[in-house]
Design a protein around this motif. Sequence first.
Motif, PDB file in Angstrom:
ATOM      1  N   ASP A  15     102.903  10.695  29.081  1.00  0.00           N
ATOM      2  CA  ASP A  15     102.543   9.453  28.399  1.00  0.00           C
ATOM      3  C   ASP A  15     101.144   9.673  27.818  1.00  0.00           C
ATOM      4  N   ARG A  17      98.227   8.200  28.170  1.00  0.00           N
ATOM      5  CA  ARG A  17      97.091   8.136  29.116  1.00  0.00           C
ATOM      6  C   ARG A  17      96.997   9.408  29.966  1.00  0.00           C
ATOM      7  N   THR A  18      98.144   9.904  30.429  1.00  0.00           N
ATOM      8  CA  THR A  18      98.146  11.147  31.207  1.00  0.00           C
ATOM      9  C   THR A  18      97.694  12.312  30.329  1.00  0.00           C
ATOM     10  N   ALA A  20      95.609  12.076  27.873  1.00  0.00           N
ATOM     11  CA  ALA A  20      94.155  11.919  27.732  1.00  0.00           C
ATOM     12  C   ALA A  20      93.433  12.459  28.963  1.00  0.00           C
ATOM     13  N   GLN A  21      93.978  12.225  30.141  1.00  0.00           N
ATOM     14  CA  GLN A  21      93.383  12.764  31.367  1.00  0.00           C
ATOM     15  C   GLN A  21      93.448  14.290  31.378  1.00  0.00           C
ATOM     16  N   SER A  24      90.828  15.487  28.999  1.00  0.00           N
ATOM     17  CA  SER A  24      89.493  15.254  29.551  1.00  0.00           C
ATOM     18  C   SER A  24      89.131  16.279  30.624  1.00  0.00           C
ATOM     19  N   ASP A 159      93.736  10.923  20.054  1.00  0.00           N
ATOM     20  CA  ASP A 159      93.003   9.657  20.018  1.00  0.00           C
ATOM     21  C   ASP A 159      93.722   8.609  19.165  1.00  0.00           C
ATOM     22  N   LEU A 162      96.445   7.038  21.164  1.00  0.00           N
ATOM     23  CA  LEU A 162      95.992   6.169  22.229  1.00  0.00           C
ATOM     24  C   LEU A 162      95.788   4.747  21.739  1.00  0.00           C
TER      25      LEU A 162
END
Length: 163
Positions: A15, A17-18, A20-21, A24, A159, A162
């Motif tokens: 997904d 958010r995952t 993005a983690q 990061s 981005d 997101l």
Amino acid sequence: MASVRTTRTVYLPSDPRTAAQFRSSGRLDRGEGISADDAYARRRDLDPAVPDDEEEADYWALTDAGLAGLAAAEGPRFVIAVRARPEQIVAAGPDGSGRVSVADVAWSQVSALFIDEAEALPAVAAARAALADPDAFAERTAALVTAHDLLWYAPEELDALLG
């Protein structure tokens, strides 16, 4: 002379958010996905030595990863494609299933991101709602796959996804 693959594309259901983690931290310790190895291609009556068949096997691996993600996450189907080295593929499912586990993957190995367009969301929700009913799930996922391909994005576009 036959070429030797030094990496394999593994399609990881995920997904935004995952993802993005993952970006990061720079690393994914472990992930479960689908890869179009030779047995997977043959199970779909494809010849992995034929370039068009190899491409079609990859399409089905991506599709299967997107469907696998229906149970794990809300929202659109989302898949991260990574180029994994042989030593990063640490486990495999039954022969022909394409299921693999990868370990210690760097964000720099992400080759693409795939996500549904907004118009697919009702079909995604219908497929997800039928997870407990195998017959309805098969019917709804067939409708989803037939009508809605996952859209390709470069990793640098995360981005924007997101939103």
